[in-house]
Design a protein around this motif. Structure first.
Motif, PDB file in Angstrom:
ATOM      1  N   THR A  33       0.824  -1.115   0.087  1.00  0.00           N
ATOM      2  CA  THR A  33      -0.136  -0.009   0.008  1.00  0.00           C
ATOM      3  C   THR A  33       0.896   1.248   0.109  1.00  0.00           C
ATOM      4  O   THR A  33       0.168   2.334   0.203  1.00  0.00           O
ATOM      5  N   ARG A  34       2.210   1.172  -0.528  1.00  0.00           N
ATOM      6  CA  ARG A  34       3.166   2.381  -0.377  1.00  0.00           C
ATOM      7  C   ARG A  34       3.457   3.034   0.797  1.00  0.00           C
ATOM      8  O   ARG A  34       3.332   4.501   0.804  1.00  0.00           O
ATOM      9  N   ILE A  35       3.638   2.465   1.752  1.00  0.00           N
ATOM     10  CA  ILE A  35       4.177   3.243   2.890  1.00  0.00           C
ATOM     11  C   ILE A  35       5.578   2.639   3.322  1.00  0.00           C
ATOM     12  O   ILE A  35       6.151   3.146   4.331  1.00  0.00           O
ATOM     13  N   LYS A  36       6.306   2.114   2.201  1.00  0.00           N
ATOM     14  CA  LYS A  36       7.752   1.830   2.632  1.00  0.00           C
ATOM     15  C   LYS A  36       8.571   3.238   2.748  1.00  0.00           C
ATOM     16  O   LYS A  36       8.431   3.958   1.721  1.00  0.00           O
ATOM     17  N   PRO A  37       9.267   3.259   3.828  1.00  0.00           N
ATOM     18  CA  PRO A  37       9.957   4.663   4.209  1.00  0.00           C
ATOM     19  C   PRO A  37      11.337   4.552   3.319  1.00  0.00           C
ATOM     20  O   PRO A  37      11.788   3.459   2.899  1.00  0.00           O
ATOM     21  N   PRO A  38      11.776   5.742   3.015  1.00  0.00           N
ATOM     22  CA  PRO A  38      13.245   5.900   2.292  1.00  0.00           C
ATOM     23  C   PRO A  38      14.023   5.278   3.591  1.00  0.00           C
ATOM     24  O   PRO A  38      13.983   5.349   4.584  1.00  0.00           O
ATOM     25  N   PRO A  39      15.418   4.741   3.223  1.00  0.00           N
ATOM     26  CA  PRO A  39      15.896   4.650   1.710  1.00  0.00           C
ATOM     27  C   PRO A  39      15.443   3.571   0.863  1.00  0.00           C
ATOM     28  O   PRO A  39      14.977   2.459   1.606  1.00  0.00           O
TER      29      PRO A  39
END
Length: 132
Positions: A33-39
């Motif tokens: 669901t696209r909450i992957k944090p950077p880096p």
């Protein structure tokens, strides 16, 4: 007329129950669901769209551009091929790849960007933001 009303009211609980099926239960579901944090790091693939998702015209065979789902348009990213250490700075000009259909892909690169880091089709990359 009473038959139509009964049908409409009987369909509402089914619709409400089906919405709960999209809730994220595991970390993999949250990642999708696209909450992957950077880096960021993951697979890079090539794309050659001529129109970006915001409607602007792209020149994929001329510019060093990329498509990323989380970063805003205009953000500059350093893309590094983990296999050979080559890196290039490119500008986010589109949204993609959609993790619903390609769950492990992190970024799409135009052919010149892909060629600059020695990526042939798909490769493992790491990403970092570059100050503008």
């Amino acid at each position: 007329m009473s038959i139509r009303v009964v049908f409409m009211f009987s369909a509402l609980p089914l619709f409400a129950a089906s919405r709960g099926a999209f809730a994220a239960d595991t970390f993999e579901d949250l990642w999708l669901t696209r909450i992957k944090p950077p880096p960021y790091s993951g697979l890079a693939s090539e794309f050659d769209d001529t129109v970006a998702s915001d409607g602007k015209r792209l020149h994929p065979y001329r510019d060093l551009l990329c498509a990323h789902m989380l970063e805003p348009f205009g953000q500059r990213l350093r893309v590094t091929n983990t296999a050979n250490g080559k890196s290039v700075i490119c500008t986010v000009a589109d949204k993609g790849p959609n993790r619903r259909f390609w769950p492990r892909r992190e970024i799409d690169l135009t052919p010149p960007t892909s060629k600059a880091i020695g990526c042939d089709g798909m490769c493992n990359v790491s990403l970092e933001r570059v100050a503008q």
